[in-house]
Scaffold this motif. Structure first.
Motif, PDB file in Angstrom:
ATOM      1  N   GLU A 117       0.841  -1.212   0.000  1.00  0.00           N
ATOM      2  CA  GLU A 117       0.000   0.000   0.000  1.00  0.00           C
ATOM      3  C   GLU A 117       0.868   1.251   0.000  1.00  0.00           C
ATOM      4  O   GLU A 117       0.582   2.229  -0.699  1.00  0.00           O
ATOM      5  CB  GLU A 117      -0.952  -0.026   1.201  1.00  0.00           C
ATOM      6  N   ILE A 118       1.942   1.220   0.778  1.00  0.00           N
ATOM      7  CA  ILE A 118       2.865   2.367   0.813  1.00  0.00           C
ATOM      8  C   ILE A 118       3.456   2.582  -0.585  1.00  0.00           C
ATOM      9  O   ILE A 118       3.450   3.688  -1.127  1.00  0.00           O
ATOM     10  CB  ILE A 118       4.039   2.097   1.797  1.00  0.00           C
ATOM     11  N   ALA A 119       3.962   1.494  -1.156  1.00  0.00           N
ATOM     12  CA  ALA A 119       4.647   1.609  -2.452  1.00  0.00           C
ATOM     13  C   ALA A 119       3.699   2.119  -3.533  1.00  0.00           C
ATOM     14  O   ALA A 119       4.047   3.018  -4.318  1.00  0.00           O
ATOM     15  CB  ALA A 119       5.239   0.261  -2.851  1.00  0.00           C
ATOM     16  N   MET A 120       2.478   1.573  -3.548  1.00  0.00           N
ATOM     17  CA  MET A 120       1.557   1.975  -4.624  1.00  0.00           C
ATOM     18  C   MET A 120       0.932   3.344  -4.367  1.00  0.00           C
ATOM     19  O   MET A 120       0.627   4.070  -5.312  1.00  0.00           O
ATOM     20  CB  MET A 120       0.493   0.910  -4.863  1.00  0.00           C
ATOM     21  N   ALA A 121       0.764   3.705  -3.104  1.00  0.00           N
ATOM     22  CA  ALA A 121       0.264   5.073  -2.821  1.00  0.00           C
ATOM     23  C   ALA A 121       1.259   6.090  -3.384  1.00  0.00           C
ATOM     24  O   ALA A 121       0.872   7.078  -4.016  1.00  0.00           O
ATOM     25  CB  ALA A 121       0.080   5.268  -1.321  1.00  0.00           C
ATOM     26  N   MET A 122       2.530   5.796  -3.186  1.00  0.00           N
ATOM     27  CA  MET A 122       3.541   6.733  -3.684  1.00  0.00           C
ATOM     28  C   MET A 122       3.633   6.723  -5.203  1.00  0.00           C
ATOM     29  O   MET A 122       3.976   7.717  -5.821  1.00  0.00           O
ATOM     30  CB  MET A 122       4.910   6.401  -3.097  1.00  0.00           C
ATOM     31  N   ARG A 123       3.327   5.578  -5.788  1.00  0.00           N
ATOM     32  CA  ARG A 123       3.415   5.516  -7.248  1.00  0.00           C
ATOM     33  C   ARG A 123       2.175   6.102  -7.915  1.00  0.00           C
ATOM     34  O   ARG A 123       2.281   6.904  -8.831  1.00  0.00           O
ATOM     35  CB  ARG A 123       3.611   4.056  -7.682  1.00  0.00           C
ATOM     36  N   VAL A 124       1.022   5.705  -7.415  1.00  0.00           N
ATOM     37  CA  VAL A 124      -0.223   6.171  -8.045  1.00  0.00           C
ATOM     38  C   VAL A 124      -0.431   7.665  -7.778  1.00  0.00           C
ATOM     39  O   VAL A 124      -0.904   8.395  -8.639  1.00  0.00           O
ATOM     40  CB  VAL A 124      -1.425   5.337  -7.531  1.00  0.00           C
ATOM     41  N   ARG A 125      -0.079   8.123  -6.552  1.00  0.00           N
ATOM     42  CA  ARG A 125      -0.274   9.530  -6.228  1.00  0.00           C
ATOM     43  C   ARG A 125       1.069  10.254  -6.139  1.00  0.00           C
ATOM     44  O   ARG A 125       1.378  10.904  -5.145  1.00  0.00           O
ATOM     45  CB  ARG A 125      -1.069   9.659  -4.917  1.00  0.00           C
ATOM     46  N   ARG A 126       1.821  10.155  -7.216  1.00  0.00           N
ATOM     47  CA  ARG A 126       3.113  10.857  -7.273  1.00  0.00           C
ATOM     48  C   ARG A 126       2.930  12.353  -7.128  1.00  0.00           C
ATOM     49  O   ARG A 126       3.842  13.067  -6.732  1.00  0.00           O
ATOM     50  CB  ARG A 126       3.785  10.608  -8.625  1.00  0.00           C
ATOM     51  N   ASP A 127       1.733  12.816  -7.532  1.00  0.00           N
ATOM     52  CA  ASP A 127       1.480  14.255  -7.425  1.00  0.00           C
ATOM     53  C   ASP A 127       1.547  14.724  -5.976  1.00  0.00           C
ATOM     54  O   ASP A 127       1.995  15.825  -5.691  1.00  0.00           O
ATOM     55  CB  ASP A 127       0.103  14.591  -8.046  1.00  0.00           C
ATOM     56  N   ARG A 128       1.101  13.867  -5.039  1.00  0.00           N
ATOM     57  CA  ARG A 128       1.114  14.248  -3.618  1.00  0.00           C
ATOM     58  C   ARG A 128       2.340  13.723  -2.895  1.00  0.00           C
ATOM     59  O   ARG A 128       2.728  14.257  -1.863  1.00  0.00           O
ATOM     60  CB  ARG A 128      -0.124  13.684  -2.901  1.00  0.00           C
ATOM     61  N   TYR A 129       2.894  12.615  -3.406  1.00  0.00           N
ATOM     62  CA  TYR A 129       4.071  12.007  -2.764  1.00  0.00           C
ATOM     63  C   TYR A 129       5.174  11.875  -3.800  1.00  0.00           C
ATOM     64  O   TYR A 129       5.352  10.803  -4.385  1.00  0.00           O
ATOM     65  CB  TYR A 129       3.703  10.630  -2.175  1.00  0.00           C
ATOM     66  N   PRO A 130       5.885  12.969  -4.042  1.00  0.00           N
ATOM     67  CA  PRO A 130       6.887  12.953  -5.120  1.00  0.00           C
ATOM     68  C   PRO A 130       8.198  12.282  -4.695  1.00  0.00           C
ATOM     69  O   PRO A 130       9.238  12.911  -4.588  1.00  0.00           O
ATOM     70  CB  PRO A 130       7.084  14.441  -5.413  1.00  0.00           C
ATOM     71  N   TYR A 131       8.105  10.988  -4.413  1.00  0.00           N
ATOM     72  CA  TYR A 131       9.273  10.247  -3.924  1.00  0.00           C
ATOM     73  C   TYR A 131       9.487   9.005  -4.785  1.00  0.00           C
ATOM     74  O   TYR A 131       8.576   8.541  -5.445  1.00  0.00           O
ATOM     75  CB  TYR A 131       9.055   9.811  -2.462  1.00  0.00           C
ATOM     76  N   GLU A 132      10.703   8.500  -4.716  1.00  0.00           N
ATOM     77  CA  GLU A 132      11.039   7.258  -5.417  1.00  0.00           C
ATOM     78  C   GLU A 132      11.260   6.157  -4.403  1.00  0.00           C
ATOM     79  O   GLU A 132      11.742   6.413  -3.300  1.00  0.00           O
ATOM     80  CB  GLU A 132      12.341   7.411  -6.220  1.00  0.00           C
ATOM     81  N   THR A 133      10.943   4.927  -4.803  1.00  0.00           N
ATOM     82  CA  THR A 133      11.371   3.768  -4.013  1.00  0.00           C
ATOM     83  C   THR A 133      12.032   2.802  -4.993  1.00  0.00           C
ATOM     84  O   THR A 133      11.889   2.954  -6.208  1.00  0.00           O
ATOM     85  CB  THR A 133      10.182   3.031  -3.330  1.00  0.00           C
ATOM     86  N   GLY A 134      12.714   1.817  -4.462  1.00  0.00           N
ATOM     87  CA  GLY A 134      13.339   0.828  -5.354  1.00  0.00           C
ATOM     88  C   GLY A 134      12.417  -0.351  -5.609  1.00  0.00           C
ATOM     89  O   GLY A 134      12.839  -1.372  -6.169  1.00  0.00           O
TER      90      GLY A 134
END
Ligand code: KIV
Ligand code: ZN
Length: 443
Positions: A244-261
């Motif tokens: 959920e963390i990984a996909m929240a950051m990917r789907v909502r890049r507009d709000r969470y502009p971060y990268e993960t590996g």
């Protein structure tokens, strides 16, 4: 533009394994660690080596064979634990010692029976000792979110001075609210000397269902490591769910502009591997990895999905490693989905022909939860046979005869519509008009 990188610290093999029914043997832990490596996590907390010989061996074996990620071993803030953890990490390419000590007054008074001064001293001594062995040392003030904030700042500042390189802020009992947790991270960044030299980490439990929200709030306030588990397993209600963390950051890049590996296509395989090993099934409606996460049963939804998946899917099933979006045929399904499934089964129908199939399908679906392909094939066959000969009034259909024979098993339930007259489909195609028809087609 470079986006800040968030370190994904997976604790499925440690905190996750502490959840009831989720214990794993050494071989199973090794298998999961290899999958976590494929998933692209940055840190694997492989166990709590002092806790058992099995945990010690698991950390040892994982250290020797999983070489890319950092391998962490957990230790209480005492020499014996730290030495044992370090021993288990000897073969690791990138070892980390993770030391924890509770800091809240509740834990100090009732569990540890020590004063704040003793706690501060013990934390620093433990971190100094861990640092004398290993360059990478993480410190966790257990129950941080229920610790008086000024004391928490004092402890964090002291352990940084003692050599900690990551400071983790556990919401051990899942008590925090997102804005509160975010505020706590902000306060630490504002008040603690030396905080800019270390990585701030989140570690949130899910007792109020807020573990993921709290972790994301922490990231927004500057945390750069997130501790989480596959399928969100962990003590009591679990930990923040990695997927959920990984996909929240990917789907909502507009709000969470971060990268993960994270290699998102490995999320579903990781979830399935864990479920298979522990034999703890994933709850069907679990976000990202539950079997219903990409299933659409309601007719309007199925119709929309078939026209354009964007209508009801915010990410593709393929992007998280789910082979395909599955249209579940049940009583809420519409003609559009039924037509497609019939076509996939080799029976394309004209709209009017499909009406008859649909009428019978609705009756069947009302009786059984999920209409499987075998049920549908039998139903199609029956419609085709019936179309060739007009049956005498009151004649039973083949599967109706089986029903009359009296079995209650699901396979016999498909032998549905006994002698009852076929119900009138409330909305027939002839009653549709224009756009309305297109809309109702999915119903
Ligand atoms: O929840 C917690 O406080 C922990 C610590 C050991 C990090 O799991
Ligand atoms: Zn925990």
């Amino acid at each position: 533009m470079d986006r800040p990188r968030i370190t994904i610290f997976d604790t499925t093999l440690r905190d996750g394994e502490q959840s009831p029914g989720c214990s794993m043997n050494v071989q199973e832990k090794l298998r999961l660690a290899q999958q976590l490596d494929r998933l692209g996590v940055d840190v694997i907390e492989a166990g709590f080596p002092i806790a058992s010989d099995g945990d010690f061996e698991a950390v040892q074996r994982i250290s020797a064979s999983v070489r890319r990620p950092i391998i962490a071993g957990l230790a209480r803030a005492c020499k014996g634990d730290i030495d044992r953890a370090w021993e288990s990490l000897q073969g690791a390419a990138r070892p980390r010692i993770h030391v924890f000590l509770a800091t809240s007054d509740i834990h100090l008074k009732y569990k540890l029976r020590i004063s704040r001064e003793q706690c501060l001293e013990q934390a620093c001594e433990a971190v100094r000792h861990a640092k004398s062995l290993c360059a990478d040392v993480e410190f966790s003030p257990e129950d941080a979110t229920r610790t008086e904030v000024s004391f928490l700042c004092q402890v964090v500042e002291a352990v940084i001075a003692a050599g900690a390189t990551t400071v983790n802020i556990p919401d051990t009992v899942g008590y925090s609210m997102p804005e509160e947790y975010g505020q706590l991270i902000r306060t630490l960044r504002e008040k603690v000397a030396g905080i800019e030299k270390v990585t701030i980490s989140t570690h949130c439990h899910n007792d109020l269902g807020l573990a993921v929200a709290n972790s994301l709030a922490g990231v927004q306030e500057g945390a750069r490591q997130v501790e989480c588990t596959i399928n969100g397993i962990g003590e009591r209600a679990g930990n923040a769910s990695l997927e959920e963390i990984a996909m929240a950051m990917r789907v909502r890049r507009d709000r969470y502009p971060y990268e993960t590996g994270i290699v998102s296509e490995q999320l579903y395989p990781s979830s399935q591997t864990l479920a298979e090993i522990t034999r703890v099934p994933v709850q069907p409606n679990k976000a990202i990895t539950g079997r219903n996460a990409f299933a659409h049963e309601a007719g309007i939804h199925q119709d929309g999905i078939l026209k354009n998946p964007l209508t009801y899917e915010i990410m593709t099933p393929q992007s998280v490693g789910v082979p395909d979006s599955r249209l579940v045929l049940g009583k809420h399904s519409g003609r559009h989905a039924l037509a497609l499934r019939c076509e996939q089964l080799g029976h394309p129908f004209e709209r009017r022909e499909l009406d008859e199939v649909y009428r019978k399908f609705v009756v069947l679906a009302d009786r059984i939860k999920k209409v499987q392909d075998c049920h549908l094939l039998e139903l199609i066959q029956d419609v085709k046979t019936a179309a060739k000969k007009i049956p005498p009034a009151g004649a039973a259909l083949p599967f109706a005869r089986a029903a009359a024979a009296g079995s209650a098993s699901e396979s016999h339930l498909l032998s549905f519509p006994a002698p009852a007259p076929a119900p009138r489909v409330p909305v027939t195609l002839g009653e549709h008009h224009g756009e309305q028809e297109e809309y109702l087609w999915g119903v």
